[in-house]
Design an enzyme around this catalytic site. Structure first.
Site, short mmCIF file in Angstrom:
data_model
loop_
_atom_site.label_atom_id
_atom_site.label_comp_id
_atom_site.label_asym_id
_atom_site.label_seq_id
_atom_site.Cartn_x
_atom_site.Cartn_y
_atom_site.Cartn_z
N TYR A 1 -1.35 -0.57 10.32
CA TYR A 1 -1.45 -0.88 8.89
C TYR A 1 -0.23 -0.36 8.14
O TYR A 1 0.37 -1.09 7.33
CB TYR A 1 -2.72 -0.25 8.33
N SER B 1 0.86 -1.19 0.00
CA SER B 1 0.00 0.00 0.00
C SER B 1 0.89 1.24 0.00
O SER B 1 2.04 1.19 0.46
CB SER B 1 -0.89 0.02 1.25
#
Length: 251
Positions: free
Chosen positions: A153, A140
């Protein structure tokens, strides 16, 4: 077709980017193993078969060593080889450095990092035996630049990027290429639900779009195309590469 009769295993294939990638590989002639922790990927596999493709549903929590091994064993039992592993499974839990719980931090690392490690470790054994293969990690932009309220995350996706580099260097003489795709904000079913349930859905959409210089969100299908490229012969001279597909978010 680009992936005719190639065997592709995709984790987290039940929705969003994973489902889009599964369908795209199938259209390109691949035999696609669709994994998910729930039964969601069973419908994706069924859709592929209904459209004339070859697909298999492999349920399992890939953060669990035994479950990951079962998914790989099911793949080998059905098809006898594994040409491409796409490590797409992941979870997103909110939290800052002050309010992220240890439980949430562990849970995020278990799925996003340990799951990627376990599936890759098993796949490498198979690929070395058969003479090569491709591994594509889905990280990501959060692993490249960080996001507010996404501490665990961001940390987990940064680890996936580092793992890509280390694996690529270790495996480049085994005909195994390892690359990584870093999506920006993508309009997946989970994001659509977050927007729908927000106090002001219109404002939420505007705020998400504003993060991308291109002024819009990505689609799962666009991210899937980047995954297919990283797994294809067109990327034959590419390993250890980090592909940002983010509407300019990391510029």
């Amino acid at each position: 077709m680009e992936f005719q009769d190639k065997v592709i295993l995709i984790t987290g294939a039940g929705a969003g980017i994973g489902a889009a990638a599964a369908r795209a590989f199938a259209r390109a002639g691949a035999k696609v193993v669709c994994n998910s922790v729930s039964e969601s990927a069973s419908q994706v596999a069924e859709d592929i078969k209904n459209n004339g493709g070859d697909s298999l549903f492999a349920q399992g929590d890939i953060s669990d060593k035994e479950a990951a091994a079962r998914v790989l064993a099911l793949t080998m039992g059905a098809y006898g080889r594994l040409d491409v592993l796409v490590n797409n499974a992941g979870i997103v839990l909110g939290g800052t450095i002050q309010d992220t719980t240890l439980e949430d931090f562990h849970k995020t690392l278990d799925v996003n990092v340990i799951g990627t490690f376990l599936m890759s470790q098993g796949a490498v054994d198979i690929m070395k035996e058969q003479g090569g293969g491709r591994i594509v990690h889905v990280s990501s932009v959060a692993g490249l630049k960080g996001h507010i309220n996404r501490l665990a995350y961001s940390a987990s996706k940064g680890a996936v990027i580092a793992m890509t580099k280390a694996m690529a260097l270790e495996l480049c003489h085994d005909n195994i290429q390892v690359n990584c795709v870093c999506p920006g904000t993508t309009l997946t079913p989970s994001l659509k639900e977050r927007i729908r349930t927000s106090p002001d859905p219109g404002l939420a959409m505007e705020q998400f779009c504003a993060r991308q210089p291109m002024g819009r969100l990505g689609t799962p299908e666009e991210i899937a195309e980047a995954i297919l490229f990283a797994a294809s012969a067109k990327a034959g001279f590419m390993t250890g590469s980090i592909i940002s597909i983010d509407g300019g978010m990391t510029m």
